[in-house]
Motif scaffolding. Structure first.
Motif, PDB file in Angstrom:
ATOM      1  N   THR A 124       0.839  -1.197   0.000  1.00  0.00           N
ATOM      2  CA  THR A 124       0.000   0.000   0.000  1.00  0.00           C
ATOM      3  C   THR A 124       0.874   1.246   0.000  1.00  0.00           C
ATOM      4  O   THR A 124       1.835   1.343   0.772  1.00  0.00           O
ATOM      5  N   ALA A 125       0.550   2.192  -0.866  1.00  0.00           N
ATOM      6  CA  ALA A 125       1.287   3.455  -0.954  1.00  0.00           C
ATOM      7  C   ALA A 125       0.497   4.539  -0.222  1.00  0.00           C
ATOM      8  O   ALA A 125      -0.710   4.690  -0.433  1.00  0.00           O
ATOM      9  N   TYR A 126       1.177   5.285   0.633  1.00  0.00           N
ATOM     10  CA  TYR A 126       0.540   6.341   1.428  1.00  0.00           C
ATOM     11  C   TYR A 126       1.029   7.709   0.993  1.00  0.00           C
ATOM     12  O   TYR A 126       2.208   7.887   0.649  1.00  0.00           O
ATOM     13  N   TYR A 127       0.132   8.684   1.047  1.00  0.00           N
ATOM     14  CA  TYR A 127       0.450  10.067   0.712  1.00  0.00           C
ATOM     15  C   TYR A 127      -0.171  10.965   1.773  1.00  0.00           C
ATOM     16  O   TYR A 127      -1.345  10.810   2.122  1.00  0.00           O
ATOM     17  N   GLY A 128       0.604  11.890   2.301  1.00  0.00           N
ATOM     18  CA  GLY A 128       0.103  12.805   3.320  1.00  0.00           C
ATOM     19  C   GLY A 128       0.284  14.246   2.887  1.00  0.00           C
ATOM     20  O   GLY A 128       1.266  14.588   2.217  1.00  0.00           O
ATOM     21  N   GLN A 129      -0.671  15.085   3.229  1.00  0.00           N
ATOM     22  CA  GLN A 129      -0.588  16.514   2.946  1.00  0.00           C
ATOM     23  C   GLN A 129      -0.827  17.294   4.240  1.00  0.00           C
ATOM     24  O   GLN A 129      -1.725  16.951   5.012  1.00  0.00           O
ATOM     25  N   VAL A 130      -0.018  18.320   4.444  1.00  0.00           N
ATOM     26  CA  VAL A 130      -0.130  19.136   5.653  1.00  0.00           C
ATOM     27  C   VAL A 130      -0.168  20.608   5.245  1.00  0.00           C
ATOM     28  O   VAL A 130       0.650  21.055   4.435  1.00  0.00           O
ATOM     29  N   LEU A 131      -1.092  21.343   5.803  1.00  0.00           N
ATOM     30  CA  LEU A 131      -1.240  22.769   5.522  1.00  0.00           C
ATOM     31  C   LEU A 131      -1.461  23.521   6.825  1.00  0.00           C
ATOM     32  O   LEU A 131      -2.253  23.090   7.675  1.00  0.00           O
ATOM     33  N   VAL A 132      -0.763  24.633   6.986  1.00  0.00           N
ATOM     34  CA  VAL A 132      -0.988  25.530   8.129  1.00  0.00           C
ATOM     35  C   VAL A 132      -1.259  26.918   7.580  1.00  0.00           C
ATOM     36  O   VAL A 132      -0.474  27.447   6.791  1.00  0.00           O
TER      37      VAL A 132
END
Length: 228
Positions: A124-132
């Motif tokens: 399984t391939a995971y992708y994360g996005q973070v925004l402040v």
């Protein structure tokens, strides 16, 4: 339902919680590799969200903004470690150029992450996005939770939206299919942590409680790091 272990601990804020509002991330570049072309689509949604939020700010629709309780970071990839997510997803590496902007109205910083070579190796391939986002001219509370959804490949948003008690002034958990996210409003700032994955055939899928608890914990840890 969000289980008790996911919601342990209280979070203090500078003003009481009220009603809702939202936002989503700024764009990214790069790509390549199976399953990653959707990141271009994500970037478009992110950019539209940032522009949408900027228009509200410029129009001065709200008389004042609360004092900022958080600092701006030009390198959000260093601040957002996503340790809890990494415990089940494996090591996450920064993807694409780092993005941030400062203006009289709002400062924002964005970063995305991905596991490496997972799809090619049948994992399984995971992708994360973070925004402040730090709102310096208007109060983001009135629009919190109302911005464009963050989804991969423009998939329809499904699942419940739940309040997360004890985190910031207000926190919402979006139980989107294969794209859950948490969004927190606190001290003039909006924090968004999103997770997506692509699973090979026969993969049993993610444990919902584990994913929920990890996103909440990583959002909490980021808030602690950026607190003034």
């Amino acid at each position: 339902m969000i289980s008790e272990p996911e919601l342990e601990g209280e979070w203090t804020s500078d003003r009481p919680a009220e009603s809702a509002g939202a936002l989503g991330p700024p764009p990214r570049e790069g790509g390549g590799g199976p399953g990653r072309s959707w990141l271009w689509a994500l970037g478009g949604v992110v950019l539209a969200s940032a522009v949408w939020a900027g228009v509200l700010v410029v129009q001065d629709r709200f008389p004042s903004a609360p004092p900022l309780a958080y600092r701006h970071s030009e390198d959000l990839c260093e601040e957002a470690e996503l340790k809890a997510v990494s415990e089940f997803a494996g090591p996450l590496e920064e993807q694409g150029p780092r993005r941030h902007s400062e203006s009289p109205a709002m400062d924002w910083s964005y970063c995305d992450f991905a596991t490496t070579n997972d799809e090619a190796e049948g994992r399984t391939a995971y992708y994360g996005q973070v925004l402040v986002e730090l709102h310096k001219r208007t109060d983001p509370e009135a629009e919190f939770g109302a911005g464009p959804p963050i989804t991969s490949l423009n998939w329809p948003v499904t699942g419940e939206v739940q309040e997360v008690p004890g985190l910031g002034e207000r926190a919402l958990f979006f139980r989107n299919v294969e794209s859950p996210r948490i969004q927190v409003l606190d001290g003039g700032a909006v924090f968004t942590v999103n997770l997506q994955w692509f699973s090979p055939a026969g993969d049993p899928g993610r444990d919902e409680d584990t994913v929920t608890a990890a996103l909440i914990e990583d959002a909490r840890a980021l808030m602690v790091r950026l607190r003034k």
